[in-house]
Motif scaffolding. Structure first.
Motif, PDB file in Angstrom:
ATOM      1  N   SER B   8       8.380  -5.821  -1.427  1.00 29.54           N
ATOM      2  CA  SER B   8       8.092  -4.969  -2.581  1.00 29.54           C
ATOM      3  C   SER B   8       7.190  -3.832  -2.169  1.00 29.54           C
ATOM      4  CB  SER B   8       7.370  -5.769  -3.666  1.00 29.54           C
ATOM      5  OG  SER B   8       8.147  -6.866  -4.041  1.00 29.54           O
ATOM      6  N   ASP B  10       4.903  -0.421  -4.221  1.00 27.60           N
ATOM      7  CA  ASP B  10       4.587   0.360  -5.424  1.00 27.60           C
ATOM      8  C   ASP B  10       4.673   1.836  -5.098  1.00 27.60           C
ATOM      9  OD1 ASP B  10       3.922  -1.488  -7.625  1.00 27.60           O
ATOM     10  OD2 ASP B  10       2.504  -2.271  -6.140  1.00 27.60           O
ATOM     11  N   THR B 102       5.780   0.479 -13.980  1.00 33.15           N
ATOM     12  CA  THR B 102       4.388   0.018 -14.029  1.00 33.15           C
ATOM     13  C   THR B 102       3.527   1.177 -14.526  1.00 33.15           C
ATOM     14  OG1 THR B 102       3.910   0.753 -11.776  1.00 33.15           O
ATOM     15  CG2 THR B 102       4.755  -1.493 -12.026  1.00 33.15           C
ATOM     16  N   THR B 106       6.342   2.910 -10.274  1.00 37.13           N
ATOM     17  CA  THR B 106       7.471   1.993 -10.120  1.00 37.13           C
ATOM     18  C   THR B 106       7.135   0.901  -9.119  1.00 37.13           C
ATOM     19  OG1 THR B 106       9.022   3.802 -10.527  1.00 37.13           O
ATOM     20  CG2 THR B 106       9.911   1.824  -9.471  1.00 37.13           C
ATOM     21  N   HIS B 107       7.487  -0.329  -9.496  1.00 36.00           N
ATOM     22  CA  HIS B 107       7.410  -1.432  -8.550  1.00 36.00           C
ATOM     23  C   HIS B 107       8.835  -1.695  -8.069  1.00 36.00           C
ATOM     24  CE1 HIS B 107       5.651  -4.915  -6.644  1.00 36.00           C
ATOM     25  NE2 HIS B 107       6.629  -5.660  -7.109  1.00 36.00           N
ATOM     26  N   THR B 109      11.431  -3.756  -5.624  1.00 35.45           N
ATOM     27  CA  THR B 109      11.613  -4.958  -4.813  1.00 35.45           C
ATOM     28  C   THR B 109      12.982  -4.891  -4.156  1.00 35.45           C
ATOM     29  OG1 THR B 109      10.276  -6.237  -6.340  1.00 35.45           O
ATOM     30  CG2 THR B 109      11.664  -7.485  -4.829  1.00 35.45           C
ATOM     31  N   GLU B 146       1.618  -2.932   1.660  1.00 32.38           N
ATOM     32  CA  GLU B 146       0.696  -2.540   0.604  1.00 32.38           C
ATOM     33  C   GLU B 146      -0.587  -1.909   1.147  1.00 32.38           C
ATOM     34  OE1 GLU B 146       2.171  -5.790  -2.693  1.00 32.38           O
ATOM     35  OE2 GLU B 146       0.154  -5.964  -1.848  1.00 32.38           O
TER      36      GLU B 146
END
Lengths: 110, 147
Positions: B8, B10, B102, B106-107, B109, B146
């Motif tokens: 994932s 962000d 979000t 955008t998140h 995956t 991340e």
């Protein structure tokens, strides 16, 4: 990406069966075992054990060694490790691709 | 051992912007690093050229679904760009992009599955035998993407 993706598919396919996983788990202690011993452990017929061992051998996950008049089977971890490295490598490619996607979209937005 | 990849990220942009970057063939090519030949169409192969180790290679995937605004999927042979290998006999894997709005944008995956074409339960059993090292690897990647 690494060369032998097709080989990895064979490994994954070989692992996709409960009986074979059970046989591998039995063998993963490193000891070699005969078909008779494996069939006694698993309550499978010798024919069934032989059939599954052939699939595992085809994927390189077990090797047979001849001891006197008997074939004994041993677990070989290398194909499993190779297959896992391959998944790791594909995963790393995705990590890179997602970073590039993020940079591409955010540059456009700002 | 698992045959399932999930990652994932962000992204500080609206869902529809990210969806366009995934499904517009020119935009996809920009970040993926491929020169895609034509607009993506459901059920059709998308082909493009990729530069890999200084040489041109053809990459292709078959578009499975483009569900605006939040889902895109295709099947392919993962990062299959080695010219000396014939990938056509391999069972393709399924790649799925899921987008979620979000507060920050955008998140996204991405999952890739089907490396062994067996049911999830069996993969889980195979995985237990391998003492969880792949799960640890996944956590590292999460930290990485991340970070």
């Amino acid at each position: 990406m690494p060369a032998a993706a097709a080989d990895h598919a064979t490994v994954f396919a070989a692992l996709g069966d409960r009986t074979r996983l059970h046989l591998l788990m039995t063998l993963s202690d490193g000891a070699t075992r005969s078909i008779a011993s494996l069939s006694a452990d698993s309550r499978l017929t010798r024919q069934a054990v032989t059939k599954h061992l052939k699939v595992l051998e085809g994927a390189g996950l077990v090797a047979s060694v001849r001891v006197g008049r008997e074939s004994r089977f041993a677990y070989r971890p290398e194909p499993m490790n190779d297959a896992r490295s391959w998944i790791d490598e594909v995963s790393a490619q995705w990590a890179g691709a997602l970073q590039r996607l993020k940079a591409f979209v955010e540059e456009d937005v700002s | 051992m698992t045959d399932y990849i999930k990652q994932s990220i962000d992204i500080a942009a609206p869902v529809e912007r990210v969806y366009r970057a995934l499904t517009d063939h020119v935009e996809f090519g920009s970040w993926f690093g491929a020169n895609m030949e034509a607009p993506f169409e459901c059920g059709k192969f998308a082909r493009g050229s990729v530069r890999f180790n200084g040489a041109e290679h053809i990459m292709a995937f078959r578009v499975v679904a483009m569900d605006r605004p939040d889902f895109f999927s295709f099947t392919w042979h993962p990062f299959a760009v080695k010219p000396e290998i014939d990938y056509s006999d391999e069972i393709p894997t399924l790649v799925e992009f899921r987008l979620k709005a979000t507060a920050a944008g955008t998140h996204l995956t991405v999952t890739e599955s089907g490396f062994d074409a067996v049911p999830e339960a069996r993969r889980a059993e195979a995985f237990r035998m391998n003492n969880g090292s792949w799960e640890a690897q996944n956590r590292n990647l999460k930290t990485h993407v991340e970070g």
